[in-house]
Design an enzyme around this catalytic site. Structure first.
Site, PDB file in Angstrom:
ATOM      1  N   GLY A 137      -8.147  -3.066   0.401  1.00  0.00           N
ATOM      2  CA  GLY A 137      -7.847  -4.378  -0.182  1.00  0.00           C
ATOM      3  C   GLY A 137      -7.074  -5.280   0.759  1.00  0.00           C
ATOM      4  O   GLY A 137      -6.549  -6.315   0.324  1.00  0.00           O
TER       5      GLY A 137
ATOM      6  N   GLY B  67       0.827  -1.195   0.000  1.00  0.00           N
ATOM      7  CA  GLY B  67       0.000   0.000   0.000  1.00  0.00           C
ATOM      8  C   GLY B  67       0.863   1.246   0.000  1.00  0.00           C
ATOM      9  O   GLY B  67       2.050   1.205  -0.313  1.00  0.00           O
ATOM     10  N   ILE B  68       0.240   2.359   0.373  1.00  0.00           N
ATOM     11  CA  ILE B  68       0.970   3.611   0.470  1.00  0.00           C
ATOM     12  C   ILE B  68       1.209   3.885   1.942  1.00  0.00           C
ATOM     13  O   ILE B  68       0.475   3.380   2.786  1.00  0.00           O
ATOM     14  CB  ILE B  68       0.183   4.759  -0.210  1.00  0.00           C
ATOM     15  CG1 ILE B  68       1.080   5.960  -0.447  1.00  0.00           C
ATOM     16  CG2 ILE B  68      -1.069   5.114   0.573  1.00  0.00           C
ATOM     17  CD1 ILE B  68       0.456   7.009  -1.348  1.00  0.00           C
ATOM     18  N   GLY B  69       2.235   4.644   2.259  1.00  0.00           N
ATOM     19  CA  GLY B  69       2.478   4.985   3.655  1.00  0.00           C
ATOM     20  C   GLY B  69       3.932   4.750   4.002  1.00  0.00           C
ATOM     21  O   GLY B  69       4.708   4.232   3.189  1.00  0.00           O
ATOM     22  N   ALA B  70       4.280   5.113   5.212  1.00  0.00           N
ATOM     23  CA  ALA B  70       5.688   5.071   5.620  1.00  0.00           C
ATOM     24  C   ALA B  70       6.210   3.634   5.654  1.00  0.00           C
ATOM     25  O   ALA B  70       7.363   3.382   5.289  1.00  0.00           O
ATOM     26  CB  ALA B  70       5.836   5.727   6.989  1.00  0.00           C
ATOM     27  N   ILE B  71       5.385   2.674   6.066  1.00  0.00           N
ATOM     28  CA  ILE B  71       5.889   1.296   6.182  1.00  0.00           C
ATOM     29  C   ILE B  71       6.132   0.659   4.808  1.00  0.00           C
ATOM     30  O   ILE B  71       7.230   0.149   4.563  1.00  0.00           O
ATOM     31  CB  ILE B  71       4.976   0.458   7.098  1.00  0.00           C
ATOM     32  CG1 ILE B  71       5.203   0.936   8.545  1.00  0.00           C
ATOM     33  CG2 ILE B  71       5.235  -1.036   6.958  1.00  0.00           C
ATOM     34  CD1 ILE B  71       4.347   0.273   9.582  1.00  0.00           C
TER      35      ILE B  71
ATOM     36  N   GLU C 236      -2.859  -3.696  -5.541  1.00  0.00           N
ATOM     37  CA  GLU C 236      -4.002  -2.788  -5.645  1.00  0.00           C
ATOM     38  C   GLU C 236      -3.521  -1.433  -6.178  1.00  0.00           C
ATOM     39  O   GLU C 236      -4.057  -0.878  -7.112  1.00  0.00           O
ATOM     40  CB  GLU C 236      -4.544  -2.663  -4.235  1.00  0.00           C
ATOM     41  CG  GLU C 236      -5.634  -1.723  -4.005  1.00  0.00           C
ATOM     42  CD  GLU C 236      -6.089  -1.885  -2.560  1.00  0.00           C
ATOM     43  OE1 GLU C 236      -6.249  -3.033  -2.097  1.00  0.00           O
ATOM     44  OE2 GLU C 236      -6.286  -0.863  -1.902  1.00  0.00           O
TER      45      GLU C 236
HETATM   46  N1  COA Z   1      -4.698   3.674  19.523  1.00  0.00           N
HETATM   47  C1  COA Z   1      -4.758   5.010  19.416  1.00  0.00           C
HETATM   48  N2  COA Z   1      -4.221   5.703  18.394  1.00  0.00           N
HETATM   49  C2  COA Z   1      -3.600   5.007  17.454  1.00  0.00           C
HETATM   50  C3  COA Z   1      -3.513   3.604  17.480  1.00  0.00           C
HETATM   51  C4  COA Z   1      -4.086   2.932  18.587  1.00  0.00           C
HETATM   52  N3  COA Z   1      -4.014   1.604  18.691  1.00  0.00           N
HETATM   53  N4  COA Z   1      -2.832   3.182  16.420  1.00  0.00           N
HETATM   54  C5  COA Z   1      -2.524   4.272  15.713  1.00  0.00           C
HETATM   55  N5  COA Z   1      -2.975   5.372  16.339  1.00  0.00           N
HETATM   56  C6  COA Z   1      -2.802   6.752  15.874  1.00  0.00           C
HETATM   57  C7  COA Z   1      -1.350   7.027  15.526  1.00  0.00           C
HETATM   58  O1  COA Z   1      -0.615   7.451  16.663  1.00  0.00           O
HETATM   59  C8  COA Z   1      -1.483   8.118  14.489  1.00  0.00           C
HETATM   60  O2  COA Z   1      -1.756   9.350  15.135  1.00  0.00           O
HETATM   61  P1  COA Z   1      -0.915  10.688  14.770  1.00  0.00           P
HETATM   62  O3  COA Z   1      -1.244  10.899  13.325  1.00  0.00           O
HETATM   63  O4  COA Z   1      -1.472  11.679  15.683  1.00  0.00           O
HETATM   64  O5  COA Z   1       0.508  10.310  14.992  1.00  0.00           O
HETATM   65  C9  COA Z   1      -2.759   7.729  13.742  1.00  0.00           C
HETATM   66  O6  COA Z   1      -3.492   6.885  14.636  1.00  0.00           O
HETATM   67  C10 COA Z   1      -2.491   6.977  12.450  1.00  0.00           C
HETATM   68  O7  COA Z   1      -1.676   5.844  12.709  1.00  0.00           O
HETATM   69  P2  COA Z   1      -0.564   5.389  11.671  1.00  0.00           P
HETATM   70  O8  COA Z   1      -0.031   4.102  12.113  1.00  0.00           O
HETATM   71  O9  COA Z   1       0.404   6.519  11.433  1.00  0.00           O
HETATM   72  O10 COA Z   1      -1.435   5.230  10.374  1.00  0.00           O
HETATM   73  P3  COA Z   1      -0.999   5.039   8.875  1.00  0.00           P
HETATM   74  O11 COA Z   1      -1.162   6.326   8.169  1.00  0.00           O
HETATM   75  O12 COA Z   1       0.329   4.357   8.769  1.00  0.00           O
HETATM   76  O13 COA Z   1      -2.143   4.068   8.371  1.00  0.00           O
HETATM   77  C11 COA Z   1      -3.683   2.252   8.591  1.00  0.00           C
HETATM   78  C12 COA Z   1      -2.302   2.810   8.971  1.00  0.00           C
HETATM   79  C13 COA Z   1      -3.803   0.885   9.206  1.00  0.00           C
HETATM   80  C14 COA Z   1      -4.783   3.180   9.101  1.00  0.00           C
HETATM   81  C15 COA Z   1      -3.765   2.166   7.039  1.00  0.00           C
HETATM   82  O14 COA Z   1      -2.717   1.355   6.563  1.00  0.00           O
HETATM   83  C16 COA Z   1      -5.094   1.596   6.581  1.00  0.00           C
HETATM   84  O15 COA Z   1      -6.054   2.325   6.468  1.00  0.00           O
HETATM   85  N6  COA Z   1      -5.150   0.260   6.325  1.00  0.00           N
HETATM   86  C17 COA Z   1      -6.380  -0.424   5.917  1.00  0.00           C
HETATM   87  C18 COA Z   1      -6.526  -0.498   4.434  1.00  0.00           C
HETATM   88  C19 COA Z   1      -5.465  -1.329   3.754  1.00  0.00           C
HETATM   89  O16 COA Z   1      -4.711  -2.041   4.380  1.00  0.00           O
HETATM   90  N7  COA Z   1      -5.427  -1.232   2.433  1.00  0.00           N
HETATM   91  C20 COA Z   1      -4.591  -2.068   1.611  1.00  0.00           C
HETATM   92  C21 COA Z   1      -3.461  -1.395   0.947  1.00  0.00           C
HETATM   93  S1  COA Z   1      -3.804   0.005  -0.085  1.00  0.00           S
END
Ligand code: COA
Length: 433
Positions: A336, A215-219, A238
């Site tokens: 996805g 996906g997109i994002g830092a990881i 995707e």
């Molecule tokens: N409790 C409270 N807050 C939490 C938390 C938890 N368990 N886990 C994360 N957070 C907070 C983080 O601290 C962060 O806050 P900040 O922006 O104030 O620092 C915020 O929530 C976002 O967390 P982060 O881990 O940075 O999110 P991300 O941008 O890396 O996205 C998902 C992670 C899981 C939300 C994202 O990958 C997603 O929507 N996945 C589902 C869809 C998918 O997997 N699609 C397939 C590929 S395209």
């Protein structure tokens, strides 16, 4: 085929004229992500005073989503398949709702009239000699909604990249608005030390010749950086972004070893910066396919050594993954993730990886937890889950009992939380033993 040029000029209208076709009570579907047509959405929002009860449906929003602003609720209701920064507040304030659905199944909802589409607004390239336009950066559900909508309005944007794969004929369009708009630029997020460590663990799970979904994002970005010494990786995904271009240009991604569509990048939408858009434009090796193909777990599983890399917000000690909710707040959506977890599960040599930092809120909260937060949804079930990765290592949960899972997950939790997670009460509460 009749000559498309004869009807083309009659279909050409201004955005204002085209959007007169929208009626109160209509369901309007927007082209996905960078496929959203900015000029058409702006013209739709401008009609707010005349319209009521228009439902707006899409998945990822890259535009300002002005239809979801406070004060718009009499005219528009946002009921999307994914919630992001521009729409989160509308859903929190009950001016919109989230619609749970695997990304792979969204086209079916449109095609089978479970969600009949009144109006489709999309972005296309100018036509080729035969009158076919490219869907550009979004194939996904865009093609299905275009096929069934009562009215199809296309912003024909000369700046829109022309991709190979699915395309739409001008005959399928009701109105055409010729207007150039810049393509949204989405830069990769910066990677910190935690993401880099996670990327290294992911790289250890990826063999040469593997096919990737990320996906997109830092990881995902950190994972791509860590993969720079691999060979002959392939892409069946995707979406992809700029990081994939870097690896392709470095000769790491060749698609040579793919067992399905060798030589091709298979993708359903694209999101990045001009680096990506220049790479995919007129590139015969990048094929845009509908999401009910790219994300079909049976199709994904035909790729040997399929590795899916996705992220999450929380994982409980049994392996249930929450990737979409913070407590009872809908933060994002399933997208996805499950499609690819299941697809990788079917693949010979396949692995699905859910990677996340071990803590949130600057270290105050452990993301490995005895139970998911009350109200949170299970995105990937414990029956589907395979690898969980944090900066502290890798937990392979497949085939493990509940106590073995808890042990493997505690070993990759942040050290500050391991004792409390290991306490008898926490493990018993999580695994019900
Ligand atoms: N409790 C409270 N807050 C939490 C938390 C938890 N368990 N886990 C994360 N957070 C907070 C983080 O601290 C962060 O806050 P900040 O922006 O104030 O620092 C915020 O929530 C976002 O967390 P982060 O881990 O940075 O999110 P991300 O941008 O890396 O996205 C998902 C992670 C899981 C939300 C994202 O990958 C997603 O929507 N996945 C589902 C869809 C998918 O997997 N699609 C397939 C590929 S395209």
């Amino acid at each position: 085929m009749k000559d498309w040029r004869s009807t083309y000029k009659y279909k050409l209208v201004s955005a204002h004229q085209a959007l007169q076709s929208v009626r109160s009570g209509d369901r309007v579907v927007l082209g996905h992500a960078c496929g959203e047509p900015p000029a058409l959405v702006q013209a739709l929002v401008a009609r707010a005073p005349e319209l009521s009860n228009v439902e707006i449906v899409n998945l990822v929003n890259v535009g300002p989503a002005d239809f979801a602003r406070p004060g718009m609720e009499r005219s528009f209701r946002y009921n999307g398949f994914f919630i992001g920064a521009p729409t989160r507040r509308a859903v929190e304030e009950n001016r919109g709702s989230y619609r749970p659905c695997f990304f792979s199944e969204v086209p079916r909802l449109f095609k089978h009239h479970i969600l009949p589409v009144d109006v489709m607004l999309l972005q296309v390239t100018p036509p080729d000699e035969q009158g076919f336009c490219s869907y550009g950066l979004a194939g996904d559900y865009t093609q299905a909604a275009t096929e069934v909508a009562r009215i199809v309005i296309a912003q024909m944007n000369p700046a829109y990249p022309r991709t190979a794969g699915i395309r739409v004929h001008l005959d399928a369009l009701t109105w055409i608005v010729e207007q150039e708009s810049p393509i949204v630029q989405i830069s990769p997020p910066p990677c910190g030390q935690v993401e880099r460590q996670i990327g290294e663990h992911i790289a250890a799970l990826v063999p040469d010749g593997a096919t990737l979904q990320l996906g997109i994002g830092a990881i995902p970005e950190a994972a791509l950086v860590a993969l720079k010494n691999k060979r002959d990786l392939g892409i069946h995904t995707e979406m992809f972004s700029d990081g994939v271009v870097d690896l392709a240009q470095a000769g790491v991604i060749t698609n040579r070893k793919k067992t399905l569509h060798p030589g091709k990048f298979i993708v359903t939408f694209l999101m990045g910066t001009d680096k990506l858009y220049n790479f995919v434009h007129n590139n015969p090796d990048v094929e845009l396919r509908p999401v009910d193909y790219t994300n079909d777990p049976c199709v994904i599983g035909k790729n040997d050594n399929m590795i899916s890399i996705n992220s999450a917000l929380q994982v409980d000690l049994t392996g249930q993954v929450n990737a979409e909710m913070i407590g009872s707040l809908q933060f994002s959506g399933v997208g996805g993730q499950v499609d690819f977890v299941r697809g990788a599960g079917r693949s010979a040599g396949g692995k699905s990886i859910i990677a996340l930092p071990s803590t949130a809120a600057r270290g105050a909260i452990s993301r490995i937890c005895p139970r998911l937060d009350p109200g949170a949804a299970v995105t990937t079930s414990r029956n589907d889950v395979h690898y969980i990765v944090t900066e502290y290592g890798i937990a392979n949960l497949r085939g493990k009992t509940l106590p073995q899972r808890a042990e493997a997950l505690i070993a990759i939790a942040h050290p500050d939380f391991r004792d409390s997670l290991s306490s008898r009460t926490a493990v018993r509460a999580a695994t019900a033993v």
